[in-house]
Design a protein around this motif. Sequence first.
Motif, PDB file in Angstrom:
ATOM      1  N   ALA C  13       0.856  -1.182   0.000  1.00 42.89           N
ATOM      2  CA  ALA C  13       0.000   0.000   0.000  1.00 42.89           C
ATOM      3  C   ALA C  13       0.897   1.239   0.000  1.00 42.89           C
ATOM      4  N   PRO C  14       0.377   2.314  -0.556  1.00 41.17           N
ATOM      5  CA  PRO C  14       1.174   3.536  -0.563  1.00 41.17           C
ATOM      6  C   PRO C  14       1.551   3.943   0.865  1.00 41.17           C
ATOM      7  N   THR C  16       1.639   6.716   2.516  1.00 42.28           N
ATOM      8  CA  THR C  16       0.715   7.577   3.251  1.00 42.28           C
ATOM      9  C   THR C  16      -0.435   6.764   3.805  1.00 42.28           C
ATOM     10  N   ALA C  17      -0.968   5.874   2.955  1.00 41.99           N
ATOM     11  CA  ALA C  17      -2.120   5.094   3.387  1.00 41.99           C
ATOM     12  C   ALA C  17      -1.737   4.167   4.525  1.00 41.99           C
ATOM     13  N   THR C  18      -0.537   3.572   4.433  1.00 41.48           N
ATOM     14  CA  THR C  18      -0.116   2.679   5.500  1.00 41.48           C
ATOM     15  C   THR C  18      -0.132   3.397   6.842  1.00 41.48           C
ATOM     16  N   ALA C  20      -2.056   5.645   7.672  1.00 43.30           N
ATOM     17  CA  ALA C  20      -3.438   5.937   8.089  1.00 43.30           C
ATOM     18  C   ALA C  20      -4.134   4.724   8.691  1.00 43.30           C
ATOM     19  N   ARG C  21      -3.436   3.592   8.669  1.00 40.27           N
ATOM     20  CA  ARG C  21      -4.081   2.386   9.201  1.00 40.27           C
ATOM     21  C   ARG C  21      -4.020   2.365  10.724  1.00 40.27           C
ATOM     22  N   HIS C  22      -5.034   1.825  11.312  1.00 37.72           N
ATOM     23  CA  HIS C  22      -5.005   1.611  12.764  1.00 37.72           C
ATOM     24  C   HIS C  22      -5.462   0.201  13.028  1.00 37.72           C
ATOM     25  N   HIS C  27      -4.584   0.681  20.517  1.00 38.01           N
ATOM     26  CA  HIS C  27      -4.732   1.487  21.733  1.00 38.01           C
ATOM     27  C   HIS C  27      -4.484   0.678  23.003  1.00 38.01           C
ATOM     28  N   PHE C  50      -2.061  -6.417  10.953  1.00 32.84           N
ATOM     29  CA  PHE C  50      -1.891  -6.229   9.501  1.00 32.84           C
ATOM     30  C   PHE C  50      -1.316  -7.417   8.740  1.00 32.84           C
ATOM     31  N   LEU C  51      -1.431  -8.618   9.282  1.00 32.51           N
ATOM     32  CA  LEU C  51      -0.991  -9.759   8.484  1.00 32.51           C
ATOM     33  C   LEU C  51      -1.865  -9.834   7.234  1.00 32.51           C
ATOM     34  N   SER C 129      -7.704  -9.584   4.882  1.00 28.10           N
ATOM     35  CA  SER C 129      -6.611  -9.126   5.745  1.00 28.10           C
ATOM     36  C   SER C 129      -7.093  -8.220   6.870  1.00 28.10           C
ATOM     37  N   ALA C 130      -8.089  -7.417   6.561  1.00 30.99           N
ATOM     38  CA  ALA C 130      -8.550  -6.482   7.580  1.00 30.99           C
ATOM     39  C   ALA C 130      -9.699  -7.063   8.397  1.00 30.99           C
ATOM     40  N   ASN C 131     -10.111  -8.260   8.042  1.00 29.72           N
ATOM     41  CA  ASN C 131     -11.272  -8.889   8.688  1.00 29.72           C
ATOM     42  C   ASN C 131     -10.940  -9.336  10.102  1.00 29.72           C
ATOM     43  N   CYS C 191     -12.206  -8.422  13.952  1.00 31.59           N
ATOM     44  CA  CYS C 191     -11.769  -7.176  14.593  1.00 31.59           C
ATOM     45  C   CYS C 191     -12.752  -6.640  15.625  1.00 31.59           C
TER      46      CYS C 191
END
Lengths: 968, 407, 211, 89
Positions: C13-14, C16-18, C20-22, C27, C50-51, C129-131, C191
């Motif tokens: 991923a670009p 900048t976008a990386t 922006a990930r959380h 936290h 982020f796997l 991946s984000a699931n 998540c």
Amino acid sequence: MMSSSNPNRLNASVRPGRIDRTRTIHATVDGRAVPGRPGDTLASAMLAGGDIEVGPSIQRGRPRGVFSADCTEPNALVQRLDGDCPEPMLPATEIELQDGLRVETLSGVGWLSEQRDTAGYDKKFVHSDVVVVGAGPAGIAASLAAARGGARVMLVDQHRELGGMLLDGQAHIAGHPATEWIGRAARELAENEQVRVLTRATALGCYDHNYLLIAERRADHPDAPPSPTIRQRLWHVRAKQVVLATGAHERPLVFADNDRPGVMLASAVRSYLNRHAVLPGREAVVFTTSDSAYSTALDLLGTGARVPAIVDTRPEPPTRLVEQVRAAGAHVVTSAAVVATGGEHRVSGVRVRGIDGNGSLTEWSAEFPCDLLAVCGGWNPAVQLFAQSGGAVRWDPVVAGFVPSGAGGRSARVVGAARGTYDLAGCLAQGFASGAEAATLSGFRTAPPPVPQVDGDRQASRPRPVWLVPDESRSPEECTEHFVDQQRDATVADIHHALGTGMRSVQHVKRYTTISTGLEQGKSSGVNAVGVLADALSAGSPGEVGTTTFRPPYTPVPLALFAGRTTGRLYDPVRTTPMHRQHVEAGAVFEDVGQWKRPRYYPRGNEDMHAAVLRECSAARTGVAVQDVSTLGRIEIVGSDAPEFLDRIYTNGFAKLAVGKARYGMMCGADGMVLDDGVSMRLAEDRYLMSTTTGGAAKVLDWLEEWLQTEWPELDVYCTSVTEQWAAVAVVGPDSRTVVGRLAPDLDVSAESFGFMRFHETVLVGGIPARISRVSFSGELAFEVNVARWYGQALWEATMTAGSDLDITPYGTEAMHVLRAEKGFVIVGQDTDGTVTPVDLGMDWAVSKHKDFIGKRSLSRPDLVRQDRVQLVGLLPTDTTTLLPEGAHLVEPDVSRRPPVPMAGHVTSSYHSAALERTFALGLISGGRQRIGEVLCAPVGGRDVEVEITSPVFYDPEGARRDGPEQG
Amino acid sequence: MVADGNTPAPPERLWRNPEPKRNYDVVIVGAGGHGLATAYYLARNHGITDIAVVERGWLAGGNMARNTTIIRSNYLLDASAALYDHALRLWEELPEELEYEFHFSQRGVLNLAHTEQEVRDARRRAFANELNGVDAEWLTPDEIAEVCPILDTSPNLRYPVLGATYQRRAGIAKHDLVAWGLARKCDEMGVDFIQNREVTGFLTDEDRVVGVRTDKGDIGAGRVGLAAAGRTTLLTDTLGLRLPLQSHPLQAMATEILEPVHPCVVMSNHVHVYTSQAHKGELVLGAGIDTHNGYAQRGSVHVVENQLAAAVELFPVFARAHLLRTWAGTVDVTPDASPIIGPTPYENLFVNCGWGTGGFKATPGAGWVFAHTIATGAPHPLNEPYGMERFTTGALIDEHGAAAVAH
Amino acid sequence: MTVLNKVESETAAPETATAARHSPLEHRAAELERRSTSGARGVRLHEEPFLSQINLRTPPGGVESSAVSDSLGLPLPTVNRVSGDEHHAVLWLGPDESLIVAPDGRAEHLLRTVRDAQRGGSGSAVDVSANRTTLRLSGPAAREVLEKLCSLDLHPRSFGPGDCAQTLLGRVIVVLWQLDREPGYRIMVRCSFADYLVDLLLDAMAEFLDG
Amino acid sequence: MLLVRCPWCGDRDEAEFRYGGQADVDYPADPHQLDDAAWGEYLFVRANPLGSFNERWVHTAGCRRWFSLVRDTATNEMSPDIPRRRESR
Ligand SMILES: Cc1cc2nc3c(=O)[nH]c(=O)nc-3n(C[C@H](O)[C@H](O)[C@H](O)COP(=O)(O)OP(=O)(O)OC[C@H]3O[C@@H](n4cnc5c(N)ncnc54)[C@H](O)[C@@H]3O)c2cc1C
Ligand SMILES: NC(=O)c1ccc[n+]([C@@H]2O[C@H](COP(=O)([O-])OP(=O)(O)OC[C@H]3O[C@@H](n4cnc5c(N)ncnc54)[C@H](O)[C@@H]3O)[C@@H](O)[C@H]2O)c1
Ligand SMILES: Cc1cc2nc3c(=O)[nH]c(=O)nc-3n(C[C@H](O)[C@H](O)[C@H](O)COP(=O)(O)O)c2cc1C
Ligand SMILES: [Zn+2]
């Protein structure tokens, strides 16, 4: 011989006992200090101090005393007061003495306190090849044998030490005191990594498929750390093989005034003597029907107590025993029974009569003074765990008890006293054999070890149970002082009373008399009741009467233990979206939707929900508003047959949907009732993305899988849940185009390029890949922006930034509900229940005439084509400020109000509308669509609200706002 | 009940234990609450007393011995409200009529709502009750706290109590005593109870049932009424008559005897538990069915754990009460969770079944309408909607679907 | 080298976008660190965010599955097993379902590779991946912690390195994957349940906190 | 807690499964050919035997596969399913 503070404590030289004499600890009973030693139970400490009397009985207020030394105790029940929360109805015989222990005695009734129980309870799930319940000689032997075979073994016992009844006696194994054998075994087991020994752990239940529940007490005993994190632990154990070596419970005897303090089970007397070095009485009559009580007599005599008589119901007790006790200084009265006890608050003497072969009293009589009457009515094998899960029991006349029926199968794994084997050598032999067999069956072939030489209990001669010692003057019907269940104050007279009503079944008698319904659950009272009943019915044996049902738990446990950690914060999962913390920061008030927390509204300042929702709605209709819609269910449906599959699932067609487009779909159950709805997009020829309601996500996926796997395995379709792959916001309102345009600079968001029900993939500011669709649940111009879930937070931020100059307003579920209701869009589950079809909702347009789909056949059933079925309509209160309560029913204006009042339907959704500047509602009204314009009444709170039936679409019926304001 | 003096009063006869005759006007299969009430109303309302109630085990030893004894009538649908409220009105008369104290206690039932949708559903039900003449109130959490102070009504619960419907006339009764009271009156009127005899099939003459087969010989009957609850289909299967019933274990449990703490009955559908404190003092708790079919009269322990977690969550004071005993019955559940009461395709054979988890409360009402159906050969207006045709026409009485309220 | 670990910069991923990930548990990182313990009864918990994960469906034993396996350079796993190592792996999820796991940034490339291999046949490959996010639970007491929440037999004789299962931890469905003998586990959880699951695990770990 | 054997994942606790009732009740080839009674029977009527029961389960917390097995409804003893009689369409 005795120490002064504990007058009944035996010197260590006489009986060392299994107590720690180096320390004195104190409990408080009813405000009085009770000293004792670590190793004492509360009961043994009380007895050591000379206190035998406990709380009076429940119904009749009769004086009662400590009766047993185990979980069968009927009388010595106390309320525990120390610790963080009082606990009711604990047997003093089971409470380990501890400094600071504080109790009050009870009369068969406990109480609950408002103090919160802050103690910890948890669970543990383990598996074992062999689980052995009970660590008496049989259980220890089974564990040793199984462990030597290499199996994973778990040995549990409710007491603090291994040994079982061996600790109550003075047997020798292989020439040494049995305790040495126990010690060696304990070490061997401890050193084996594959063995887990749990003490203070009660097997509560043995369930189907070898599932055991075991309650472990990790606190409230002298060995516990000061404040353990976990007070009690509930072990869930799945075993390959179970060995039940649960021992036997001694039976009381039923005779007049058998409940007087000082009457005690013979085995309990022995247990107090040998385990606790406590002599519960100095002058003890022993009344027995079998051999085992002779050991009690011998032990008593050995400590210097007097035994005025051993009263044996049998004409010819074994000569060996008779001679042994005679040599020790007591004599045996045969063919005799205790018929009465004297004394006020403690037994002071007994009256003995001869008893003949038929159980009738003979003329012969004698009286003996005593301060203790040790009774043994025989033994009940502890078959509870075996029988709970369906094991059958039979009456064994030789052991005079109910034993596991059959020799093979599961019953083979009941060993020792639990199957009526009362000699030590036999217990060891069965233990070794069953342990080896259990290990072998679970894959660890091994042979039983040889049985060592023992001198403990021998094969007993045949007992002679006497179920009822006749009263000297009264008939059985009048035996109101012959107690069968002391805890329930139930007597032989009560049993006869039950019979007198016509009852014959032991189950009726139990319920009529309440015998066996107390804490001991029949462990001591049950078989005596059966025996009395068998006599009264002239049944051949107690076996013909049968037992009542054995049920878990084996002994009572706190409800909190079953709840475990599943309370408070951990009661049920809380599901949150990636934007959750942003909602919290924005002051959202949340609503539970399934397990999700969804923002309901976002009050500003002192706004209440009403004000906030009006503001949020008007932002959506006049400016721009944003909602977190990440909770919607999403399923990717892939495969060459995906179009066909969706056609079968949805009521409307999806096969012809063009790639790049989206369509609203509705699905029904086979019964034709609405199941769920949502928008599905066609991502590619063979690929759809289905969305579902928040609450319906899991249900719908299951539904799809069920049809695919069980009915249509030939379809080339795969479903994958991607609910949580995505985070999404709905950006709604005339200004949404501006906001989305800024969010997605590469995308042409004009109405011409980005039509309704289309979607595009793009990259948002900051490089975030997104899929944006034009769907609307409000009737306004609206976009749904989807990003990978980990961008959710960034998406919300970016959206808020993009709309900041437009006063972009976050809105919650409540405003969403209002907005969609203004357009007459239904919420499945709110405007439908399980009885509403798409046709009822007026959504015939979504019900295909051309293809079959699940539920279609049902729609033509007679009841589903009735003209007077309820139909979705709009409802406008005549008074524009009156809000109809949701759930209110409507009636004809002129109908009589005498119940039952015929109802025309009910209000499903009702709101204040900012856009309409009035209240409005949706409802399901019988034949509603034909009745538009008519007026009905909603009787609410004692008055009638007049309501006009309207179309369910209140706002922008032409759909003019869908594409937003003209551009340019 | 239990004698508590020195000279016990002579026992009142509850029933004889007669040998069965060869023929009866009516044979009722099953001496549960419904079989007993049916016999009672056949005799009382229809003058039919030549009745045998044939029971495979001990009288009232099925679900009647196992239920959590909740009685209420605040059902949503007209057909249900009418039937259950009829039953409740009969309950109100019954102690006097039977001259038998069975501790009918109208202590009020709270049905809790924990989500906004449950609030809507509950209020809908309360509004409907009002119009149907069934007493119902909607209570706020503060009002609930007054009715049942031990209930945790704080907003911090995982699923806070948002409100409740309250039916004051609802309550509990001592199940065994109800059965014995009914049996006693039946016996007085000449009804024979034949216990320990299992009906294994029917004597038929073409499409007419003329008696029952039992494990100990046949008994002729003018009419046969089935009130066999969980085992109904075992009998109807012998005729090839297929009923939409599934038999499930349903579990309940009790604690030791405690001083009074719990003043009413509380039911929560969302967290799934219901509780009350019985006359004797034990807390009685129940919940939902085990999902699998089963006749074993025992269920799975995770069901018990879930319901106790819910109980402790709602009632923190229950934490140290002790689980004394758990048990299960076998309940017969229909697809719409409403009973089937009516004639069958076989002449002279009538069924009353499908009461699932909620038939105790209906005992007298069910008996009343079933007796009417058997006596006249046609349903009483109250059970007219409850015929088995509804599964063909689709006119279900879907109290479950409509209001998601357990029985 | 398999396709799983072949680096192809254009697929990441670009930048900048990386940024922006959380991740769902970001936290709580400090809290997890604080509540982890070492020593003979130690247990540690942290997030492995982020796997890359691809949900793979493929008819078992068919040409499709060998094509997919060839394209990945890894055999598809046998029942309840993981093929590959902790960095690049395919987990068995069901008779026709697997989960491909690779380091961050590999998803798009993998998706393309697998779909290419599947072309013309039956099956599906979906980026998830984000699931789920991944928790790593390790340390000598890790198994004991899991035993408080999980009904599987996790004894070394039954469950060991390279084993995986979909099962329940408390009321949460997870993919459980044992990595090594210490023991160390990966727990892959959807998540929205991550926060709750961490609460549950930390609660179970409390017993092993020092002192 | 019954021990249910998922043909794929092996023995797992009942709590991981959802029960699916009688196995092998096929969706009618053409529902519209059935009269209301026959359709009603398909919708609502299932076998309810005492003893052997061929029933379905789905491994919801595991592999999500449906399968059937034979269980004795009186004792809960289980054995694997007899082969499914219907041909795959
Ligand atoms: C745990 C539990 C809790 C419940 N809680 C409630 C509640 O709170 N409120 C409520 O309203 N309802 C409740 N119910 C439901 C209620 O108990 C039943 O709906 C009701 O008892 C059914 O009617 P019955 O009493 O006639 O059934 P049963 O008592 O089961 O009667 C059926 C009788 O038929 C006999 N029988 C069966 N087959 C044959 C045969 N072939 N030959 C001879 N005899 C036969 C059986 O042995 C049995 O005695 C509960 C049920 C259970 C199991
Ligand atoms: N002479 C007689 O008549 C007679 C009668 C009974 C027993 N005995 C003697 O008693 C011994 C019997 O040996 P055994 O090993 O069969 O039994 P046991 O009584 O020695 O041991 C049984 C053990 O199981 C435990 N237990 C029971 N139920 C339990 C549960 N649900 N959970 C956890 N623990 C549980 C008990 O606390 C006890 O420690 C022999 O020495 C025998 O000679 C003699
Ligand atoms: C309302 C109610 C209260 C009960 N209270 C008790 C009780 O106080 N003590 C007890 O042992 N059993 C109690 N039981 C359970 C019965 O003992 C018994 O378990 C139930 O009737 C089922 O019968 P079975 O266990 O013999 O199969 C109660 C049952 C009911 C229905
Ligand atoms: Zn599986």
